[in-house]
Enzyme design. Sequence first.
Site, short mmCIF file in Angstrom:
data_model
loop_
_atom_site.label_atom_id
_atom_site.label_comp_id
_atom_site.label_asym_id
_atom_site.label_seq_id
_atom_site.Cartn_x
_atom_site.Cartn_y
_atom_site.Cartn_z
N CYS A 340 0.79 -1.23 0.00
CA CYS A 340 0.00 0.00 0.00
C CYS A 340 0.82 1.29 0.00
CB CYS A 340 -1.04 0.03 1.10
SG CYS A 340 -0.93 -1.27 2.31
N ARG A 369 6.58 -11.67 5.04
CA ARG A 369 6.06 -11.49 6.40
C ARG A 369 6.65 -12.56 7.29
NH1 ARG A 369 -0.33 -10.27 5.04
NH2 ARG A 369 0.11 -8.51 3.66
N GLN A 387 0.95 -11.02 -3.64
CA GLN A 387 -0.45 -10.64 -3.57
C GLN A 387 -0.87 -10.08 -4.92
OE1 GLN A 387 -0.17 -7.73 -0.31
NE2 GLN A 387 -1.56 -9.05 0.81
N ASP A 389 -2.55 -7.50 -5.61
CA ASP A 389 -2.98 -6.38 -4.79
C ASP A 389 -3.48 -5.24 -5.67
OD1 ASP A 389 -3.38 -5.17 -2.41
OD2 ASP A 389 -1.27 -4.89 -1.92
N HIS A 391 -5.13 -1.02 -5.04
CA HIS A 391 -5.67 0.01 -4.16
C HIS A 391 -6.49 0.96 -5.00
CE1 HIS A 391 -2.29 -1.69 -1.91
NE2 HIS A 391 -3.13 -1.56 -0.91
N LYS A 471 -14.25 -4.71 6.48
CA LYS A 471 -13.83 -5.45 5.29
C LYS A 471 -14.79 -6.57 4.95
CE LYS A 471 -10.96 -8.70 7.86
NZ LYS A 471 -9.79 -9.56 7.84
N HIS A 517 -8.39 -1.36 -0.13
CA HIS A 517 -7.41 -2.41 -0.44
C HIS A 517 -8.19 -3.59 -0.93
CE1 HIS A 517 -4.41 -0.78 2.64
NE2 HIS A 517 -5.53 -0.22 3.02
#
Length: 642
Positions: A340, A369, A387, A389, A391, A471, A517
Amino acid sequence: MSSQKVKLRFPDGQEKEYPAGITGEEIVREISPRLAKEAIAVKLNDKIIELTRPITEDGDIRFLTFADKEGREVFWHSSAHLMAQAIKRIYPEAKLGIGPPIEDGFYYDIELDRPITPEDFEKIEAEMARIVEADYPIVRKELPRQKAIEFFKNIREDLKIELINDFPDEEVISAYSQGEFTDLCRGPHVPSTGRLGKHFKLLSVAGAYWRGDENNKMLQRIYGTSYPKKKMLEEHLHRIEEAKKRDHRKLGKQLDLFSIQESIGNGLILWHPKGARVRRVMEQFWIDEHYNHGYELVYTPHVAKLDLWERSGHTGFYRENMFPPMELEDIHYQLKPMNCPFHITIYKNQLRSYRDLPLRLAEFGTVYRYERSGVLHGLMRVRGFTQDDAHIFCTPEQLTDEIVKVLDLVIYILQTFGFHEYEVYLSTRPEKFVGSLENWEAATAALEKALEVKGLNYEVDPGEGVFYGPKIDIKIKDVLGRSWQCSTVQVDFNLPERFEMEYIGEDGKRHRPIMVHRALFGSLERFFGILIEHYAGAFPVWLAPVQTIILPITDRHHNYAQKVYDQLRRAGVRVELDRRNEKVGFKIREAEVQKIPYMLIVGDKEVESNTVSVRHKGEGDIGSMRVDEFEARIVHEIKLKK
RNA sequence: GCCCACGUAGCUCAGUCGGUAGAGCACAUCCUUGGUAAGGAUGAGGUCACCGGUUCAAAUCCGGUCGUGGGCUCCA
């Protein structure tokens, strides 16, 4: 007293009167001897009670059997007691924790210095069988708190006393006895131990923190299952075996898709050529769809200055999940746990107008992670993963619409990959949160609205939202019934605030955008793992690492086979040619084991007529066709994503 | 991270009471040219996860480390 009656209504609508104090068992015996045999408990006005409990109130009555979820729960709960009694006979010093029914059976947590091992299971099972044989009646008694504490103190069940002490004052404390064994329990239970039969099996033993708190001592949790019929137990055990065959770790090795190696590091994945082929298909499809849906793709680095993560707040709330920082020329850098901040920085690189919004930035972002070693699991739980991902930066007015669009895309993509069933959760404001209550409400409403628009059934997970916003999570189940979060859509008020993101509105003033996200696959690694299990490694043609393999019968057919190979390759088909000096039966067997969808056998006949003899995995020989015909067929299937 | 179990050839697995290691598949070479799920012969391949201890002797017994699995806690 004896003149009093209770009026009971049965599921078929029939009403009958009985003398008050009659038991379910007495009633059911009168109705049907067969049902009497199968009945496990009674459901009276939404309360589940044992068959032996006197009925003193009017209402709806139903007999629960193993076919009912609640019936199974009672059966398994009683089975847990049965196991506990057996364990106490063998290890009198064992202290009991809790022993509930679970999805496919039951467990009991016990405290015992000596470790229980699978070798002990037989002994415990034999004792269980004796208890069943003895057919002890299972008797409920209610007792006042003080009496209960005394009783359990007497038999040195410390953990039970802890439980009692935490019961609310008004709680009715009950215990169930069978033979010499008494357990604190809300119940209900089957009428006697004989009712449990002998079709049970202890499955595994594992550590479990007392009351689920890792600061507490660890107990031994023994898992088992039981069924009223032998066949049902066998079927269950068979299901477990079948599920193991689909395990992505096993198939990953067999099909040479990926590996995880000690020399590389745990939780770090090597994608082998065949796995990488599947991944490339996933990525390409995803990229195409994202461009089609108004996203822009970006690339960002794997590390960034620690300052960035301080500004984003990750060093505070996410530190325990991050790899430690590294230092270079006096500057600290951090391996990224999320994408992000990079996307935000791209947003902030220029002054944005409301006309630019929504701005959708997407990336296959590989993040690292720190996961505690004990939680790592094949591709499902790793330390480095990519990911899918994105945004979305938008105005508050655009929020609902954007979420609807994301859900559309999620459903489209999941369905394309063959997933038609998933669990949807809406997670709401947790105890610790940032942002104003109004913002939270607006965002939660936007998510709800979007779910409604899509007509999705969902469950609310109260308080399970992320601290920065509510979420929607979409979970897919793996073969062993464990569910894994894949898609997620999260509203975020926090980061726009921290990074002071702005856009110029129609009114010429500065406004703060909202950030969403979202990830559809969640992680490519996990999604791939689920895909492997979902298809048991037999990928549909469009995903298969090898879509077709050419099997020449002898080496005099190699030239022709090469021609066919070239033609299919030019057509974009992932094709292989098996030139090995083996009999065709052997080559077929290998191709079947490798789960290749199409096999093309070429021999004299095919060379002569410019054809291939087509064998479809699973279906067998489907006859011969011209090479052009086959090419058209497979290209068409790939295009349709079949 | 915690509890328990496990770790032998590339893979799947044997290995008795402690006496220096075995099979099948895969791999290499040769024979075989065979039409829809395993043709044959020969060969190569192991610091028994790693480190230490006990013992005349350790794959085997003991301790530690690493890794894997089943769970717990935590999570994409």
